[in-house]
Scaffold this active site. Structure first.
Site, mmCIF file in Angstrom:
data_model
loop_
_atom_site.group_PDB
_atom_site.id
_atom_site.type_symbol
_atom_site.label_atom_id
_atom_site.label_comp_id
_atom_site.label_asym_id
_atom_site.label_seq_id
_atom_site.Cartn_x
_atom_site.Cartn_y
_atom_site.Cartn_z
ATOM 1 N N HIS A 162 0.829 -1.198 0.000
ATOM 2 C CA HIS A 162 0.000 0.000 0.000
ATOM 3 C C HIS A 162 0.868 1.255 0.000
ATOM 4 C CE1 HIS A 162 -2.900 2.856 2.153
ATOM 5 N NE2 HIS A 162 -3.506 2.530 1.030
ATOM 6 N N HIS A 218 -0.815 10.812 -2.347
ATOM 7 C CA HIS A 218 -2.163 10.437 -1.921
ATOM 8 C C HIS A 218 -3.059 11.643 -1.693
ATOM 9 C CE1 HIS A 218 -5.336 9.481 1.032
ATOM 10 N NE2 HIS A 218 -5.433 8.359 0.344
#
Length: 241
Positions: free
Chosen positions: A14, A58
Site C-alpha cells: 500500500h 495520496h
C-alpha cells in the site's frame, strides 16, 4: 472482463513498502524501490499537477506529506518534484519516474484520485503515460466519473473499482459500476462480507483485493472473503513463515 491472475499472485504494498512514515515515506521512490526488492506488487495514488502531469501522491492537500501549504493541482510537476516528503530526501515523484523504476519487475496498481473541478484530463494523461509501458499494470478509482472514462482512454488496461461500505445505497452504487466494464474490485476489508463482493467473486468470477491490511486478523478476513490484500506496516512473507 479481462483475465488478470497476476493481480492476486503476490501481496500488494500500500503506497509502496514504506515503514509507516518513520524513515521511508508512502508513495516515494524509496518505498517503491523496497517493494521491488521484496517482489511485492505496488499500489500507488496519482493526482494531476497544474501542468497536467500525473504525479504520485495520496493527499490533494500538500500539508501532511510535504509540510507545504496549498494543493497538488496548484503546482506544476517540476515544482512538486522540489518538495521533500516527510522531511526526507525523497521528493513527490511523477508517474513516469515510478514506471522507470518499476520497469515491469512487479505489477503496479494505480489509483486515480479525482478532485472535482481540477481533474479534467487525469484519465487521459495516465493513459498516455502507460501507453508504451510493458509491465503488468492496473488502474482503479473511488471516483465513478473517472471510471466512466477508463475504457475510452485505456481500453486495454485492467480497470477496477475502489469501494467501501455495507449500506444499501453504497452497495447499489457499487453495483451500478459493473456497467462500465470493470475487471476487479478493491474493497475495504472492514466492510466484508457484503452482497456486492460476494456477487462479483462468486457469480462474475471477478478478483477482489482488500485495503488496507495491517494485522493478522485482517489478513485472515481477506482470505476468507477476497483474493489478495493491499497491506502496510508488516512483511506478509514473514507472517506466513
Amino acid at each position: 472482463m479481462k483475465k488478470i491472475p497476476w493481480l492476486t499472485k503476490r501481496p500488494i504494498a500500500h503506497r509502496g513498502l514504506h515503514d509507516l512514515n518513520k524513515k521511508v515515506w508512502e508513495n516515494t521512490l524509496s518505498a517503491f524501490r523496497r517493494a521491488v526488492e521484496k517482489n511485492f506488487a505496488i499500489e500507488c495514488d496519482v493526482h494531476l499537477s497544474a501542468d497536467r502531469v500525473p504525479v504520485v501522491i495520496h493527499d490533494g492537500d500538500l500539508k501532511r506529506l510535504t509540510r507545504t501549504d496549498g494543493f497538488v493541482w496548484q503546482r506544476t510537476a517540476a515544482e512538486l518534484q522540489t518538495l521533500k516528503v516527510g522531511g526526507t530526501r525523497d521528493h513527490v515523484p511523477t508517474l513516469a519516474e515510478l514506471l522507470d523504476l518499476a520497469r515491469g519487475k512487479v505489477p503496479l496498481v494505480i489509483e486515480l484520485k479525482g478532485i472535482p473541478g481540477h481533474d479534467e484530463g487525469l484519465v487521459e494523461a495516465v493513459g498516455a503515460a502507460l501507453k508504451d509501458y510493458k509491465g503488468k499494470v492496473a488502474i482503479m478509482s473511488f471516483d465513478h466519473w473517472l471510471i466512466r472514462d477508463f475504457k475510452k482512454y485505456m481500453p486495454d488496461i485492467p480497470a477496477g473499482l475502489t469501494a467501501y461500505g455495507k449500506d444499501n445505497h453504497l452497495i447499489e452504487a457499487n453495483f451500478s459500476m459493473l456497467a462500465h466494464g470493470i475487471d476487479f474490485v478493491s474493497y475495504a476489508a472492514g466492510d466484508l462480507p457484503n452482497a456486492f463482493v460476494s456477487f462479483v467473486r462468486e457469480r462474475l468470477k471477478m478478483p477482489v483485493i482488500t485495503w488496507t491490511i495491517r494485522d493478522k486478523p485482517a489478513v485472515d478476513l481477506t482470505f476468507r472473503y477476497a483474493d489478495q490484500m493491499t497491506f502496510e506496516g508488516f512483511d506478509p512473507d514473514k507472517l506466513k513463515a
